[in-house]
Design a protein around this motif. Structure first.
Motif, mmCIF file in Angstrom:
data_model
loop_
_atom_site.group_PDB
_atom_site.id
_atom_site.type_symbol
_atom_site.label_atom_id
_atom_site.label_comp_id
_atom_site.label_asym_id
_atom_site.label_seq_id
_atom_site.Cartn_x
_atom_site.Cartn_y
_atom_site.Cartn_z
ATOM 1 N N LYS A 43 0.825 -1.208 0.000
ATOM 2 C CA LYS A 43 0.000 0.000 0.000
ATOM 3 C C LYS A 43 0.861 1.261 0.000
ATOM 4 O O LYS A 43 0.619 2.193 -0.751
ATOM 5 C CB LYS A 43 -0.922 -0.005 1.216
ATOM 6 N N GLU A 44 1.883 1.290 0.853
ATOM 7 C CA GLU A 44 2.714 2.479 0.980
ATOM 8 C C GLU A 44 3.921 2.466 0.039
ATOM 9 O O GLU A 44 4.623 3.464 -0.089
ATOM 10 C CB GLU A 44 3.152 2.645 2.436
ATOM 11 N N GLN A 45 4.205 1.306 -0.575
ATOM 12 C CA GLN A 45 5.321 1.144 -1.507
ATOM 13 C C GLN A 45 6.683 1.422 -0.876
ATOM 14 O O GLN A 45 7.619 1.890 -1.540
ATOM 15 C CB GLN A 45 5.124 2.018 -2.755
ATOM 16 N N VAL A 46 6.806 1.150 0.431
ATOM 17 C CA VAL A 46 8.066 1.286 1.164
ATOM 18 C C VAL A 46 8.131 0.190 2.225
ATOM 19 O O VAL A 46 7.122 -0.419 2.569
ATOM 20 C CB VAL A 46 8.207 2.670 1.860
ATOM 21 N N CYS A 47 9.322 0.002 2.772
ATOM 22 C CA CYS A 47 9.479 -0.895 3.912
ATOM 23 C C CYS A 47 9.135 -0.104 5.168
ATOM 24 O O CYS A 47 9.560 1.044 5.324
ATOM 25 C CB CYS A 47 10.901 -1.418 3.975
ATOM 26 N N ILE A 48 8.346 -0.704 6.044
ATOM 27 C CA ILE A 48 7.905 -0.009 7.260
ATOM 28 C C ILE A 48 8.306 -0.818 8.489
ATOM 29 O O ILE A 48 8.475 -2.031 8.421
ATOM 30 C CB ILE A 48 6.381 0.240 7.240
ATOM 31 N N GLN A 49 8.447 -0.126 9.629
ATOM 32 C CA GLN A 49 8.821 -0.794 10.869
ATOM 33 C C GLN A 49 7.706 -1.695 11.351
ATOM 34 O O GLN A 49 6.524 -1.429 11.112
ATOM 35 C CB GLN A 49 9.170 0.225 11.935
ATOM 36 N N THR A 50 8.095 -2.717 12.070
ATOM 37 C CA THR A 50 7.116 -3.622 12.683
ATOM 38 C C THR A 50 7.249 -3.524 14.189
ATOM 39 O O THR A 50 8.284 -3.119 14.716
ATOM 40 C CB THR A 50 7.371 -5.072 12.261
ATOM 41 N N ASP A 51 6.173 -3.894 14.880
ATOM 42 C CA ASP A 51 6.278 -3.960 16.352
ATOM 43 C C ASP A 51 6.880 -5.322 16.704
ATOM 44 O O ASP A 51 7.210 -6.118 15.837
ATOM 45 C CB ASP A 51 4.922 -3.706 17.023
#
Length: 96
Positions: free
Chosen positions: A81-89
């Motif tokens: 959706k965001e087309q980037v790598c995102i942090q995870t909890d």
């Protein structure tokens, strides 16, 4: 002579159409998820895709015409959706 040339041209066009249908991006036609190494069109396939075998990697179309697997930074997963790598909890769920 004209009739023979016309038949040759029609046969050639038919062959080209068949080849185009069978060698086109089969994943796009079938709706299945591409995997690393599948063919792509660098000019058209600009969207980054999730890597079905590893959420910490994504697929990108390489200029040579095949998908390559690219890594996310440690502790991140790819978000289509965001087309980037995102942090995870800590549970592995993505933070949006």
């Amino acid at each position: 002579m004209k009739k023979i040339i016309k038949q040759i041209i029609c046969s050639f066009v038919a062959i080209v159409m068949i080849i185009g249908l069978t060698t086109g991006n089969a994943n796009a036609q079938s709706g299945s998820q591409p995997v690393e190494g599948d063919a792509c069109n660098y000019e058209l396939d600009t969207e980054l895709l999730s890597n079905p075998s590893n959420p910490a990697r994504f697929l990108q179309c390489h200029p040579r015409g095949s998908y390559i697997s690219m890594p996310c930074a440690p502790g991140t997963v790819f978000s289509v959706k965001e087309q980037v790598c995102i942090q995870t909890d800590n549970s592995g769920d993505s933070k949006s």
